[in-house]
Enzyme design. Structure first.
Site: not given
Ligand SMILES: NCc1cc(CSc2ccccc2)c2nc(N)[nH]c(=O)c2c1
Length: 378
Positions: A97, A272
């Site tokens: 991320d 996720d």
């Protein structure tokens, strides 16, 4: 010529069933079968599991966290040690991320400006500035196969003006992220992130703006941030059709098995969530019949395993009474066993989804799976 066409596409659609899709995403460290669930190894480790178990459970790709890794041990140190795969020993695809989301949820004294997010490290209090350019530099140093643009995610409910401000800022950061990513070697990917909260028009503007910039894949962010599931699903319905059909779609931070099934049905390819390992550490198992809280006294004398038909050994062999004992005693083995049991369940769910779509049987799979969950654990 649409800029999106200039960006190489490493995703291959293999079959569709309604809006549901199954495909293969080719990365420099291997192929990801989609729909895919990506376990979250936040600081370079899958809490409570060996990488061998993560791989054996069926995961093709794992997630790392730019925010955590840039603060400790630092991106430069990981790069000097050969990158995330060599540093961790996970020799497969990794997605990281951009770090902005974690700053907003983990650090103090954070400030969002046009140029960057400024915050104090939760580890040593040092002042840190994270710009789109620095986020991309960190993800490149980590060597992640799929990097995410820097964005600003707004928790819901929120004022329309704040959602619009954050969405527009994220679009400007998308362009800066893409420029900073241009020197990446072939095969490495950058995903844009759709924002816009629970406002359809802002979701449309964000999706169209990102496609005009052009990315390898598109994430839907700013959901599973406090809104009801119905609102999350409605925003997916508003957004997914505006994203290029032939590129991967990733719903960030989602979710429960039910969330995932509903999102696959709406055309999402990648997921996720920390739930499998986090719930495992708290004594809760995900099974074919829904969630089972092993702290509950009803398991104290139960010799049965969680699911004697499971392909995962611990799910098929460990007695509930033993798992109950480990959890109540606070034994580390309890958290380890339930983490692997949960990651294995999520991977078995994704295997079932991929197989069902490939054979045009997704609706039957969807119905049967939900009936099993509803029947509950007996
Ligand atoms: N709760 C949803 C969620 C989760 C994450 C984190 S997903 C993640 C976590 C760890 C490692 C890799 C990805 C997000 N990340 C970004 N950049 N933007 C979002 O809107 C967003 C929303």
């Amino acid at each position: 010529m649409n800029p999106d066409d200039d960006v190489p596409n490493h995703f291959e659609l293999l079959a569709t069933d309604g809006a549901a899709r199954t495909g293969r995403l080719t990365t420099p460290h291997g192929v990801v079968r989609t729909p895919a669930f990506m376990p979250v190894g936040t600081a370079g480790a899958m809490k409570g599991m060996h990488w061998r178990e993560v791989r054996d459970a069926g995961a093709d790709i794992v997630l790392g966290n730019t925010y955590h890794l840039m603060l400790r041990p630092s991106a430069e140190r990981i790069a000097a040690l050969g990158g995330l795969q060599r540093f961790t020993g996970w020799n497969g695809p990794m997605l990281t991320d951009s770090g902005g989301f974690q700053v907003m949820s983990l650090s103090d004294l954070r400030k969002v400006s046009e140029n960057a997010v400024t915050f104090r490290s939760h580890i040593d209090g040092a002042k840190v500035e994270l710009s789109p350019e620095r986020s991309i530099e960190v993800q490149r140093l980590l060597g992640s196969d799929i990097a995410m643009q820097m964005d600003e995610c707004v928790r819901l409910p929120a004022e329309h003006a704040d959602i619009e401000r954050a969405m527009q800022l994220s679009l400007r950061w998308a362009e800066r992220s893409k420029r900073a990513f241009e020197s990446a070697p072939a095969g490495y990917m950058l995903f844009g992130i759709v924002q816009g909260g629970d406002v359809p028009q802002l979701r449309h503007a964000s999706a169209r703006g990102l496609v005009a910039v052009g990315f390898h894949g598109y994430a839907i962010g700013g959901l599973a941030v406090g809104e009801p599931q119905a609102v999350m699903l409605a925003m997916i319905d508003e957004t997914a059709p505006l994203l290029p059909r032939e590129r991967p779609r990733y719903l960030m931070g989602v979710g429960t098995p039910d969330d995932i099934l509903e999102a696959v049905k709406r055309g999402i390819d990648m997921f996720d969530c920390v739930m499998p390992t986090r719930n495992g550490r708290h004594g809760v198992a995900f099974t074919r019949f829904g969630q089972v809280n092993l702290r509950n006294a009803r398991h104290a004398d139960d010799p049965r395993p969680l699911d004697e038909e499971s392909s995962w050994p611990s799910t098929r062999n460990c007695a509930r009474a033993y798992l109950h004992h480990l959890v109540k005693a606070g034994e580390t083995l309890g958290a380890m066993l339930l983490s692997e049991i949960n990651v294995a369940y999520y991977q078995s769910l994704m295997r079932g989804v991929r197989d069902a779509i490939a054979h045009g049987k997704f609706d039957e799979f969807y119905q049967r799976t939900r009936e099993d969950w509803a029947r509950g654990d007996i």
